[in-house]
Design a protein around this motif. Structure first.
Motif, PDB file in Angstrom:
ATOM      1  N   ILE A 126       0.874  -1.169   0.000  1.00  0.00           N
ATOM      2  CA  ILE A 126       0.000   0.000   0.000  1.00  0.00           C
ATOM      3  C   ILE A 126       0.912   1.220   0.000  1.00  0.00           C
ATOM      4  CG2 ILE A 126      -1.769   1.309   1.216  1.00  0.00           C
ATOM      5  CD1 ILE A 126      -2.646  -1.306   2.540  1.00  0.00           C
ATOM      6  N   LYS A 127       0.714   2.094  -0.971  1.00  0.00           N
ATOM      7  CA  LYS A 127       1.501   3.318  -1.071  1.00  0.00           C
ATOM      8  C   LYS A 127       0.569   4.491  -1.294  1.00  0.00           C
ATOM      9  CE  LYS A 127       5.559   1.110  -3.014  1.00  0.00           C
ATOM     10  NZ  LYS A 127       6.488   1.025  -4.119  1.00  0.00           N
ATOM     11  N   ARG A 170      -1.429  -2.903  -4.380  1.00  0.00           N
ATOM     12  CA  ARG A 170      -1.188  -3.862  -5.456  1.00  0.00           C
ATOM     13  C   ARG A 170      -0.353  -5.026  -4.979  1.00  0.00           C
ATOM     14  NH1 ARG A 170       2.399  -0.634  -9.807  1.00  0.00           N
ATOM     15  NH2 ARG A 170       4.295  -0.603  -8.603  1.00  0.00           N
ATOM     16  N   SER A 171      -0.466  -6.100  -5.711  1.00  0.00           N
ATOM     17  CA  SER A 171       0.269  -7.315  -5.393  1.00  0.00           C
ATOM     18  C   SER A 171       1.289  -7.583  -6.491  1.00  0.00           C
ATOM     19  CB  SER A 171      -0.683  -8.508  -5.303  1.00  0.00           C
ATOM     20  OG  SER A 171      -1.128  -8.883  -6.590  1.00  0.00           O
ATOM     21  N   PRO A 172       2.324  -8.312  -6.130  1.00  0.00           N
ATOM     22  CA  PRO A 172       3.188  -8.833  -7.194  1.00  0.00           C
ATOM     23  C   PRO A 172       2.456 -10.035  -7.807  1.00  0.00           C
ATOM     24  CG  PRO A 172       3.941  -9.614  -5.068  1.00  0.00           C
ATOM     25  CD  PRO A 172       2.786  -8.674  -4.808  1.00  0.00           C
ATOM     26  N   ASN A 173       3.129 -10.797  -8.615  1.00  0.00           N
ATOM     27  CA  ASN A 173       2.510 -11.981  -9.202  1.00  0.00           C
ATOM     28  C   ASN A 173       1.988 -12.908  -8.108  1.00  0.00           C
ATOM     29  OD1 ASN A 173       3.134 -11.775 -12.178  1.00  0.00           O
ATOM     30  ND2 ASN A 173       5.159 -11.492 -11.311  1.00  0.00           N
ATOM     31  N   GLY A 183      -2.244 -11.063 -10.545  1.00  0.00           N
ATOM     32  CA  GLY A 183      -2.156 -10.104  -9.451  1.00  0.00           C
ATOM     33  C   GLY A 183      -3.297  -9.120  -9.468  1.00  0.00           C
ATOM     34  N   PHE A 184      -3.239  -8.151  -8.575  1.00  0.00           N
ATOM     35  CA  PHE A 184      -4.285  -7.137  -8.535  1.00  0.00           C
ATOM     36  C   PHE A 184      -3.698  -5.764  -8.318  1.00  0.00           C
ATOM     37  CE2 PHE A 184      -3.847  -8.423  -4.121  1.00  0.00           C
ATOM     38  CZ  PHE A 184      -3.861  -7.228  -3.433  1.00  0.00           C
ATOM     39  N   TYR A 185      -4.505  -4.773  -8.681  1.00  0.00           N
ATOM     40  CA  TYR A 185      -4.143  -3.366  -8.591  1.00  0.00           C
ATOM     41  C   TYR A 185      -5.417  -2.637  -8.201  1.00  0.00           C
ATOM     42  CZ  TYR A 185      -3.435   1.347 -10.529  1.00  0.00           C
ATOM     43  OH  TYR A 185      -3.358   2.701 -10.712  1.00  0.00           O
ATOM     44  N   TYR A 220      -7.805  -7.061 -11.735  1.00  0.00           N
ATOM     45  CA  TYR A 220      -7.427  -8.346 -11.149  1.00  0.00           C
ATOM     46  C   TYR A 220      -7.207  -9.342 -12.267  1.00  0.00           C
ATOM     47  CZ  TYR A 220      -7.853 -12.894  -8.926  1.00  0.00           C
ATOM     48  OH  TYR A 220      -7.629 -14.184  -8.521  1.00  0.00           O
ATOM     49  N   LYS A 221      -6.068 -10.018 -12.227  1.00  0.00           N
ATOM     50  CA  LYS A 221      -5.778 -11.086 -13.171  1.00  0.00           C
ATOM     51  C   LYS A 221      -5.479 -12.336 -12.347  1.00  0.00           C
ATOM     52  CE  LYS A 221      -4.244  -7.983 -16.688  1.00  0.00           C
ATOM     53  NZ  LYS A 221      -3.344  -6.886 -16.591  1.00  0.00           N
TER      54      LYS A 221
END
Length: 144
Positions: free
Chosen positions: A6-7, A16-19, A31-33, A48-49
């Motif tokens: 979280i930024k 966001r997440s990494p892979n 991942g997601f953003y 989201y992927k």
């Protein structure tokens, strides 16, 4: 549960997440953003992927033996020398460890990415090799 960051991004929180992973093996392109308003928590943007189960069989070990390492590095170097993108660039395979990943059967950074996802992609266990690329814009690292 996946690792995420979280930024603060201006007036928003960027989450966001990494892979995402299956059994600690990263799935490339997943991942997601999420962009959340700092003032009222409203979702400004969300993507989201998911992780897809690979269609090939997982290698018994997550590492290659020395003979396999040499063979994979030689195959990648040969492939790099024939790809149009790498022509005119200096590309060097790094000495970093080759990693087992889950990857789709298309370039996740291409402009056709959304079309490929909508058609449905196949995912495979694959060996990932880091390379250094020298272009007009400078030096960068990437994975093949």
């Amino acid at each position: 549960m996946s690792f995420y960051t979280i930024k603060i991004d201006g007036e928003n929180y960027l989450v966001r997440s990494p892979n995402l992973e299956i059994d600690k093996i990263p799935c490339r392109g997943s991942g997601f953003y999420c962009l959340l308003s700092r003032s009222d928590g409203a979702i400004q943007s969300f993507s989201y992927k998911p992780v897809y189960v690979p269609i090939n069989k997982k290698p018994r070990e997550n590492r290659l033996n020395e003979e396999e390492l040499i063979s994979v590095r030689e195959s990648v170097q040969k492939w790099i020398s024939t790809e149009d993108y790498f022509k005119g660039h200096v590309s060097t395979i790094t000495d970093k460890e080759i990693r087992l990943v889950i990857a789709p059967d298309f370039n996740i950074f291409s402009v056709e990415q959304i079309r490929e996802f909508s058609k449905g992609a196949n995912y495979y266990y694959a060996w990932e090799i880091e390379i250094d690329i020298e272009e007009r814009a400078g030096k960068t690292s990437g994975f093949v």
